[in-house]
Design a protein around this motif. Structure first.
Motif, mmCIF file in Angstrom:
data_model
loop_
_atom_site.group_PDB
_atom_site.id
_atom_site.type_symbol
_atom_site.label_atom_id
_atom_site.label_comp_id
_atom_site.label_asym_id
_atom_site.label_seq_id
_atom_site.Cartn_x
_atom_site.Cartn_y
_atom_site.Cartn_z
ATOM 1 N N GLN A 166 -0.754 -4.089 29.095
ATOM 2 C CA GLN A 166 -1.361 -4.482 27.835
ATOM 3 C C GLN A 166 -1.137 -3.400 26.788
ATOM 4 O OE1 GLN A 166 -2.770 -7.538 27.640
ATOM 5 N NE2 GLN A 166 -2.324 -7.823 29.828
ATOM 6 N N LYS A 167 -1.249 -3.789 25.522
ATOM 7 C CA LYS A 167 -1.123 -2.832 24.427
ATOM 8 C C LYS A 167 -2.431 -2.067 24.254
ATOM 9 C CE LYS A 167 2.167 -5.616 21.766
ATOM 10 N NZ LYS A 167 2.389 -6.323 20.474
ATOM 11 N N ASP A 169 -3.726 -1.053 21.500
ATOM 12 C CA ASP A 169 -4.468 -1.632 20.386
ATOM 13 C C ASP A 169 -5.317 -2.820 20.839
ATOM 14 O OD1 ASP A 169 -5.209 -1.921 17.680
ATOM 15 O OD2 ASP A 169 -3.673 -3.442 17.371
ATOM 16 N N ASP A 170 -4.735 -3.668 21.658
ATOM 17 C CA ASP A 170 -5.450 -4.870 22.116
ATOM 18 C C ASP A 170 -6.647 -4.499 22.986
ATOM 19 O OD1 ASP A 170 -3.552 -6.331 20.793
ATOM 20 O OD2 ASP A 170 -2.470 -6.964 22.584
ATOM 21 N N GLN A 173 -9.515 -2.849 20.959
ATOM 22 C CA GLN A 173 -10.290 -3.794 20.152
ATOM 23 C C GLN A 173 -11.164 -4.688 21.018
ATOM 24 O OE1 GLN A 173 -8.564 -5.674 16.670
ATOM 25 N NE2 GLN A 173 -6.732 -4.427 16.878
ATOM 26 N N ILE A 174 -10.651 -5.129 22.157
ATOM 27 C CA ILE A 174 -11.438 -5.964 23.064
ATOM 28 C C ILE A 174 -12.692 -5.225 23.513
ATOM 29 C CG2 ILE A 174 -11.461 -6.954 25.402
ATOM 30 C CD1 ILE A 174 -8.488 -7.694 24.903
#
Length: 269
Positions: A166-167, A169-170, A173-174
């Motif tokens: 996964q990134k 950033d993702d 934020q999650i």
């Protein structure tokens, strides 16, 4: 609490146009060579992201956590050549043996650092020791992906399966953290070209901070720290950043993003 010092780190890079021109036999002005390398890379891989040996390091940022220190730092091309940045980074491991924490550091950052050390003839014995000279490091070194000497969170959280990557950033934020705040690595070359060194270091340190916050959650998941300790570290991080004017935006966005999950809603209480 942790047993060792911790170093959370990230690097920023641009294309090494000189090395790329040498590899592909280009004899072009700098901007034309850059465009030609981008085109060649798109033809090879469908992306302009350079091959690992063709990354040139323009910034290394880190967060150093020890018993008496909690400190962000950046070494960029504003004040240091690439070889000086490398020497400073690998010099840490000649003096200390920190737990290294990264996001995609095993797949990207450390291989790039290794190639750039090769390119410049920099010795990094302790960073790249694999037990040949020190048997104690045979199964406890910075290249072994299954041990905690280097915790590559992207790899660990994916259960070491590339299909689950996964990134940063993702995930940030999650989990209720700021993430990249609308920025991306595509800005790095512009920062360097326009000599926006503070923007470059802030961007790199932002990735470090997101990685640190996810690492704290990972420690909580594993039971290495308890919830009260986790909250203490969150408060400590916030208090530290309040003394760092360049990260006022990071704090401001964090105050908003933390409201997105029940667990993080009390971060700023």
């Amino acid at each position: 609490m942790f047993g060792y010092p911790i170093l959370v780190f990230d690097i920023e890079t641009v294309t090494d146009v000189k090395a790329g021109s040498q590899l592909y036999g280009l004899d072009l002005p700098l901007d034309d060579a850059q465009q030609a390398l981008n085109k060649l890379r798109r033809q090879e891989a469908g992306t302009e992201f350079p091959r690992t040996p063709l990354h040139e390091i323009v910034c290394i940022s880190g967060l150093w956590i020890d018993q008496d220190k909690f400190q962000l730092f950046s070494w960029s091309r504003e004040n240091f050549s690439e070889i000086e940045i490398l020497q400073k980074f690998v010099g840490i491991f000649e003096k200390k043996s920190p737990i290294l924490v990264s996001w995609n550091g095993g797949q990207f950052d450390l291989p790039v650092i290794m190639y750039r050390c090769l390119y410049h003839g920099v010795t990094a014995a302790n960073l790249f020791e694999q037990g040949d000279w020190n048997p104690q490091k045979r199964h406890n070194n910075y290249q072994n992906r299954y041990h905690a000497r280097h915790t590559d969170l992207m790899d660990v959280l994916a259960s070491f399966n590339i299909r689950n990557f996964q990134k940063l950033d993702d995930v940030a934020q999650i989990l209720g953290y700021p993430g990249k705040r609308g920025l991306s690595g595509y800005h790095v070359a512009d920062y360097v070209k326009q000599q926006q060194w503070l923007d470059l270091s802030c961007y790199c340190e932002g990735d470090v901070l997101n990685t640190w916050l996810i690492y704290l959650r990972w420690l909580l998941l594993r039971g290495f720290i308890q919830q009260a300790q986790h909250q203490d570290w969150i408060r400590h991080t916030i208090l530290y950043l309040q003394q760092q004017p360049q990260h006022a935006e990071f704090l401001e966005i964090w105050q908003k993003t933390c409201l997105s999950t029940v667990f993080t809603q009390s971060d700023f209480n």
